[in-house]
Design an enzyme around this catalytic site. Sequence first.
Site: not given
Length: 606
Positions: A259, A296
């Site tokens: 993330d 990401e």
Amino acid sequence: MTIGANYLGNNCCEFRVWSPLRQRVAVKILSPEERLIDLEPDEQGYWSTTVDNIPPGSRYFYQLDGNATHPDPASYSQPDGVHQASEVIDQNRFVWQDHDWKSISLDELIVYELHVGTFTPEGTFTEIIPRISELLELGINAIELMPIGQFPGERNWGYDGTYLYAPQNSYGGVEGLKQLVNACHQQGMAVILDVVYNHFGPEGNYIAQFGPYFTDFYRTPWGSAINYDQAYCQGVRNFIIENALYWLREFHIDALRLDAADNIFDLGAKHILQELAEQVNQLSQQQGRQFYLMAETDLNDAKLIRSKAVGGYGLDVHWCDDFHHAVHTLLTGENIGYYQDYGLCEQLAKSYRESFIYTWDYSPNRKRLHGQSAVDCPPDHFLVFSQNHDQIGNRLLGERLTALVSYNALKLAAATVLLSPYIPLLFMGEEYGEPAYFQYFISHSDPDLIAAVRKGRKQEFEAFHLEGEAPDPQSRETFEQCKLNWQLKREGKHQVLWELYQKLIRLRRNIPALKLRDRTHQEVKCIEENKLLYFRRWFEDHQVFCVMNFSKNSVSYSPDLVGKNWEKCFDSNDQKWLGSGSNLPQNLTNSEALTLVPESFVLYKT
């Protein structure tokens, strides 16, 4: 260096924790009998001891310098939440039945992102299992779980986790997650886990009491940055690397989504992401199957996925936000916030050709040059989507595309993603046009923190110049309204859309020219004034030709095709797909005019 409470068998357990600045560390056993046992330090700041009469299920805290007690930072289980005792787990108790499982290659992945708590009415790991067969029938072969590290309360997106090693208790904990992964592998489904290595959540965050896990040298939007390159960072780096290996090794997870990798800050000679990639590659070699790391990030920095030999970090997949933004703006016409950088058909064509749109180009939103070219990187190293939890849930009301665009546009969005040469990701419910909004939700226990979250969300929306009141993130009703309405999948237009997704996935897999992931075997162009995008892809004697009309008007176009006859294999305006009825020829010859109705696409093959 392994950390945590490692059960050795015969009611014997080794406790190890990193706390380099403390003078005394003890483990306080609460069950089966209460005891306080000092740990012995080593030169690296780790404290450890081996204790008898510790059966699985025993509860414990760590006591620091004879004062406060806190849960284990590397706790494998927090059965009573983030503020209570950690639990000893026997990782070998579970009997795996996925010994024949082989990893799915990147070029074959069809990813389905889901939130465990809202995917089913029960909101647990094991309740996902009965849905696996339906996802396989659709064509999905990998589910991606939003973060499941222990977070406060029972309702959360997962990015407020404070115990990275402990699967969320309300989802089913260690046993439930292993059952899910085991069932997925037995049926041919890979499992990707979203992990958060850029910050820790605010509630239950006691990790700073153990050591210098954070640094003020950098800032993140969500809290203190993790210390990857300042004094004592080696223990922090080990904590994170061991966590990644833990999920892959102990839970048989196939890949990790990292993330907000752009908020993993490290100015050291070897970036933490590079070291992580090296360690995961070693595990892949040891276990004889490939594990993947997926970054990401919206930095448009191909360095993350380039090999170490050319100065890269060696990760496997890079998120491609540019692709989403181009599709979204073409379909919705939105131009606020970061969407102001997009809206041209040529931008989507460039993303089809090169992945990134901004390749050291000026970004009006950022007010600076942004990105770099990734044209040297294979398409199967990029993941694209038209919807995901961020792009939906960070809207004021959490609307999906279903609420923003026409039914024809939903079909066009599906084709844009699934006919691309990249790894496609679907967000849960997208495949049948789920109408339920996906909003941000929490269940914190600190009133001041709840108020701060509400205020922060409001400020975010004001920065986007959005008016109105967002749903209360603390409200259970907000959470309940996000749950999927599975019965719709078999009804009317929802069922038709599901079948359209299924057909597109089958074409992607079965047509050689679509199956090939190679930039040199495609040609992508557009007619900007008509919002028309068209591409040709080929492999040996096989070719496909696709035209996509993003305009709200009918558009005529005469393709310049050489040689062979072309057979129509998909027309979104067919009555089967609830279109008005196709007016396009079944067989296409060179220069024959095509008139596409608004927001439609057609695919031909040789």
